[in-house]
Write a protein that holds these residues in place. Structure first.
Motif, PDB file in Angstrom:
ATOM      1  N   ASN A 165       0.766  -1.104   0.196  1.00 23.00           N
ATOM      2  CA  ASN A 165       0.367  -0.140   0.128  1.00 23.00           C
ATOM      3  C   ASN A 165       0.469   0.982  -0.022  1.00 23.00           C
ATOM      4  N   PRO A 166       0.675   1.809  -1.137  1.00 23.87           N
ATOM      5  CA  PRO A 166       1.897   2.614  -0.774  1.00 23.87           C
ATOM      6  C   PRO A 166       1.913   4.727  -0.107  1.00 23.87           C
ATOM      7  N   THR A 167       0.461   4.117   0.600  1.00 28.05           N
ATOM      8  CA  THR A 167      -0.094   5.316   1.606  1.00 28.05           C
ATOM      9  C   THR A 167       0.262   4.812   2.595  1.00 28.05           C
ATOM     10  N   LYS A 168       1.283   3.552   3.015  1.00 27.19           N
ATOM     11  CA  LYS A 168       1.620   2.941   4.529  1.00 27.19           C
ATOM     12  C   LYS A 168       3.185   2.520   4.300  1.00 27.19           C
ATOM     13  N   VAL A 169       3.977   2.915   3.206  1.00 24.38           N
ATOM     14  CA  VAL A 169       4.907   1.853   2.891  1.00 24.38           C
ATOM     15  C   VAL A 169       5.845   3.434   1.397  1.00 24.38           C
ATOM     16  N   ASP A 170       6.999   3.760   3.055  1.00 26.02           N
ATOM     17  CA  ASP A 170       7.079   4.056   1.204  1.00 26.02           C
ATOM     18  C   ASP A 170       7.754   3.043  -0.250  1.00 26.02           C
ATOM     19  N   LEU A 171       7.559   4.144  -0.927  1.00 29.21           N
ATOM     20  CA  LEU A 171       8.262   3.350  -1.949  1.00 29.21           C
ATOM     21  C   LEU A 171       9.019   4.037  -3.285  1.00 29.21           C
ATOM     22  N   PRO A 172       9.816   3.213  -3.765  1.00 27.64           N
ATOM     23  CA  PRO A 172      11.106   4.531  -4.021  1.00 27.64           C
ATOM     24  C   PRO A 172      11.033   4.453  -5.385  1.00 27.64           C
ATOM     25  N   LYS A 173      11.199   5.479  -5.956  1.00 27.73           N
ATOM     26  CA  LYS A 173      11.188   6.099  -7.626  1.00 27.73           C
ATOM     27  C   LYS A 173      10.595   5.431  -8.088  1.00 27.73           C
ATOM     28  N   GLU A 174      11.924   4.087  -8.843  1.00 32.81           N
ATOM     29  CA  GLU A 174      11.915   3.124  -9.763  1.00 32.81           C
ATOM     30  C   GLU A 174      10.246   2.825  -9.433  1.00 32.81           C
ATOM     31  N   VAL A 175      10.116   2.257  -8.545  1.00 31.54           N
ATOM     32  CA  VAL A 175       8.859   1.571  -8.388  1.00 31.54           C
ATOM     33  C   VAL A 175       7.717   2.447  -8.797  1.00 31.54           C
ATOM     34  N   GLN A 176       7.536   3.535  -8.477  1.00 36.04           N
ATOM     35  CA  GLN A 176       6.756   4.718  -8.459  1.00 36.04           C
ATOM     36  C   GLN A 176       6.150   4.506 -10.456  1.00 36.04           C
ATOM     37  N   SER A 177       7.445   4.243 -10.876  1.00 34.19           N
ATOM     38  CA  SER A 177       7.701   4.267 -12.376  1.00 34.19           C
ATOM     39  C   SER A 177       7.694   3.677 -12.810  1.00 34.19           C
ATOM     40  N   LEU A 178       7.020   2.589 -13.003  1.00 38.15           N
ATOM     41  CA  LEU A 178       6.481   1.312 -13.114  1.00 38.15           C
ATOM     42  C   LEU A 178       5.236   1.533 -13.894  1.00 38.15           C
ATOM     43  N   PRO A 179       4.826   0.510 -15.033  1.00 39.97           N
ATOM     44  CA  PRO A 179       3.441   0.802 -15.288  1.00 39.97           C
ATOM     45  C   PRO A 179       2.965   0.201 -14.630  1.00 39.97           C
ATOM     46  N   ALA A 180       1.344   1.017 -14.648  1.00 36.38           N
ATOM     47  CA  ALA A 180       0.841   0.646 -14.182  1.00 36.38           C
ATOM     48  C   ALA A 180      -0.547   1.142 -12.344  1.00 36.38           C
ATOM     49  N   PHE A 181       1.690   1.320 -12.448  1.00 34.00           N
ATOM     50  CA  PHE A 181       1.745   1.654 -10.592  1.00 34.00           C
ATOM     51  C   PHE A 181       0.944   2.732 -10.282  1.00 34.00           C
ATOM     52  N   ASP A 182      -0.397   2.521  -9.208  1.00 37.86           N
ATOM     53  CA  ASP A 182      -1.220   3.601  -8.659  1.00 37.86           C
ATOM     54  C   ASP A 182      -0.784   3.969  -7.355  1.00 37.86           C
ATOM     55  N   PRO A 183      -0.430   5.174  -7.378  1.00 43.20           N
ATOM     56  CA  PRO A 183      -0.120   6.495  -6.405  1.00 43.20           C
ATOM     57  C   PRO A 183      -1.228   6.168  -4.686  1.00 43.20           C
ATOM     58  N   THR A 184      -2.237   5.994  -5.403  1.00 42.07           N
ATOM     59  CA  THR A 184      -3.818   5.751  -4.404  1.00 42.07           C
ATOM     60  C   THR A 184      -4.054   4.802  -3.477  1.00 42.07           C
TER      61      THR A 184
END
Lengths: 288, 381
Positions: B330-349
């Motif tokens: 869950n990106p609202t609970k765990v700090d995810l690095p930029k590499e993960v956030q740039s993956l296709p389909a990533f949902d920051p919400t």
């Protein structure tokens, strides 16, 4: 040795082979036969019983018939190409007086040392759009755009010939090697030309080997699964692909069993026909 | 005690004269025979204790490499339990293997989070996880967990692990970004690209995209004849239906095909390798989640320990970066690095509200008819 012991001795000697065949071939085939009368339910579970619906579906549906005929056609074309291209090297090796004869035979068997799948996949690097052949033709200025050589029926047949050619060569070679050379000398001394001697003596005497190689190539190509998957396009499926899809994709083991048994019956009938015409003993000469 | 230890103890007794040669060979023979008939002769006992190994099956290629490197090897180092990994080309093929196996032979698998979850449950392969042994489950996107929990009546047989999309992948040498946006899924039935179109030879994906091409909701198709016609049109233009992620990547990388639908992570891997391959999720495009499913009959404590280990943020992030699919964290609970956030389909919400998933009951209800019909159409009928 008592008479009873002597009578039973062949059975004692045969028992390991018979036990192996029974456990690894006969019993599993019986399981498949039983499965073919079961039903597949909507959840994917199988319902035991005696239902003929799968058999009725397969025997009445032109889809299965057409794919079966297409498979037999591809197998026949492959066999003919193997016979035409395999006879020459077999003849050359058999008639050669070279001391490197065993090396030549070893070279024929060399492809068996490499996985069949790898050998099949290597055609992608040869025939692909950026493969060796297209690159060479473009570099030589013969073509401007790469040719579409893959994922069609000729590619499937090519892959099968590549796989089966050594079987044909070895069968024909054994047959040619067994011909008494005095017969050839006799035909020549009676005035036959080299061509006549080949046509009237060598070819007829090598026909059993050609037939054995043909049967082997035909049966193996008719049962192939992987070649059309790797080298074929959407319309190049063979019968074994239907078995795979019924069992794996559709999880319909009863239907897959019917298709397996049907292919077994068709190929079995061809083997019986061969036995009537040529005699199955030719295989013993090749592999013995 | 594992089988190796049992064998070593038996061997020691034999060498010390405590067991006769006949008894020793008899026991080895009996264990070999029972292994052949019913799997490991000591399976029942091994399951109760900590096993020497557990089996994990996944998709192969870069996905398996990521699991092996970032999850299994560190897990073995930490616990001593070896993870024996196998691969499969598609989920149907794997299910057939499981169906033919003995309970306990297969333990964990990387499966489709909804569609396969339902199938495995219906076929009686579902275990029941003890969630107390998986505290890292708290870090997972709740929406992903809920959908699984609802299927199995409140319990879980799997944990969500990653998600992605099946969008349009295209070679930018031949197809522009504007063209793909303009044509959308329709480009897969565009005669202009005859012989240069690819597609996954899997009935669900083919039907989903055919529904989009005929302006229908894939989870509520009204006119199947239109869908079958679109599939026939696509079939006549296709060079090859690919059957694995590796084949998809090879066809695109070697210019054999210019456009296909493709898995977001695999296309990202191609892009990272320097290939100019574009990726576009069209409107109504297909999203999916994957889970780590634990089979009934497996050594549960060891499997739960592995699953919990795999859900550790540092492990899940490393695997995500390796396999190129966003983790279920869950990106609202765990700090995810930029590499993960740039993956296709990533949902920051962390809600995944923008993705369209298979309606499991709808698609499972049609599996038998549609998969059979697709197999025929694929072959020219």
């Amino acid at each position: 040795m008592t008479e009873r012991t002597a009578r039973l001795r062949p059975w004692y000697l045969l028992s390991p082979a018979l036990a192996t065949i029974t456990f690894l071939l006969v019993i599993p085939t019986c399981f498949i036969l039983v499965y073919s009368f079961w039903l597949r339910t909507a959840t994917g579970a199988d319902q035991a019983g005696f239902y003929l619906s799968n058999w009725k579906e397969v025997l009445s549906d032109p889809f299965y018939r057409d794919i079966l005929f297409s498979t037999l056609r591809i197998a026949a074309i492959t066999t003919v190409i193997c016979a035409l291209t395999g006879y020459l090297p077999a003849y050359f090796i058999a008639m050669s007086e070279s001391r490197h004869k065993s090396l030549m035979l070893l070279l024929v068997m060399l492809p068996f040392w490499i996985s069949y799948i790898i050998r099949t996949m290597s055609w992608i690097n040869i025939l692909g759009t950026t493969g060796a052949l297209n690159t060479l033709l473009i570099d030589l200025g013969i073509i401007d755009q790469p040719l579409s050589l893959l994922y069609n029926e000729p590619a499937v047949i090519l892959g099968l010939v590549n796989f089966l050619l050594p079987f044909m060569v070895l069968n024909v070679y054994v047959s040619l090697e067994a011909i008494d050379r005095n017969l050839l000398d006799a035909s020549r001394s009676l005035g036959a030309s080299e061509l006549q001697s080949f046509r009237e003596v060598t070819l007829p005497l090598s026909l059993p080997g050609l037939a054995a190689g043909g049967l082997l190539c035909f049966v193996l190509s008719a049962g192939t699964y992987i070649t059309p998957v790797i080298l074929g396009g959407p319309r190049n499926a063979m019968f074994a692909n239907l078995v795979f899809e019924a069992i794996i994709t559709q999880l319909n083991w009863p239907l897959g069993s019917v298709l397996s048994i049907l292919l077994l019956i068709v190929l079995g009938a061809i083997v019986i026909l061969y036995n009537r015409l040529v005699g199955i003993g030719q295989f013993a000469k090749t592999f013995g | 005690m594992d089988n190796t230890k049992r064998y070593e103890r038996l061997l020691q007794r034999f060498q010390e004269g405590g067991v006769s040669r006949r008894t020793f060979l008899g026991l080895i023979g009996a264990s070999a025979a029972s292994y052949g008939v019913m799997g490991s002769p000591f399976t029942r006992y091994a399951r109760a204790a900590t096993p020497a190994s557990v089996r994990f099956d996944g998709w192969g290629g870069v996905v398996s490499d990521a699991f092996e490197k970032y999850a299994f090897k560190p897990f073995t180092k930490e616990t001593g339990v070896k993870v024996v990994s196998g691969t499969f080309g598609d989920a149907d093929q794997y299910l057939a293997r499981v169906k033919a196996s003995q309970p306990g032979e297969y333990n964990l698998a990387h499966l489709s989070g909804v569609f396969d979850y339902v199938r495995y449950k219906d076929l009686g392969f579902a275990s029941e996880l003890n969630e107390k042994n998986i505290p890292n489950l708290q870090n997972v996107i709740p929406a992903l967990v809920k959908v699984l929990r609802d299927i199995s009546g409140g319990t879980l047989s799997a944990v969500p692990y990653d998600y992605g999309t099946t969008g349009l992948a295209y070679n930018r040498k031949f197809i522009s970004d504007d063209e793909i946006k303009e044509k959308g899924p329709g480009i897969l039935i565009d005669k202009k690209y005859k012989g240069k179109i690819g597609g996954w030879g899997e009935w669900k994906t083919r039907i989903w995209y055919a529904a989009l091409q005929t302006d229908q909701n894939p989870n509520d198709i009204k006119d199947m004849n239109k869908v079958w016609d679109a599939i026939r049109t696509n079939r006549d233009l296709v060079l090859k239906y690919w059957s694995s992620g590796a084949e998809l990547m090879s066809l695109l990388a070697n210019d054999e095909i210019y456009v296909t639908e493709g898995w977001s992570g695999r296309i990202k891997a191609l892009q990272d390798a320097g290939h100019d391959i574009g990726y576009y999720d069209p409107k109504g495009g297909l999203g999916w989640q994957e889970c780590i499913f634990v089979m009934k009959g497996s050594p549960m404590e060891a499997c739960e320990e592995l699953v919990n280990f795999m859900l550790k943020p540092e492990v899940a992030i490393a695997v995500a970066e390796g396999q190129k699919y966003p983790p279920s964290l869950n990106p609202t609970k765990v700090d995810l690095p930029k590499e993960v956030q740039s993956l296709p389909a990533f949902d920051p919400t962390g809600t995944l509200a923008g993705l369209n998933f298979f309606d499991a009951s709808y698609w499972n209800g049609h599996q038998q008819d549609w998969s059979q019909k697709f197999d025929r159409i694929e072959k020219g009928y």
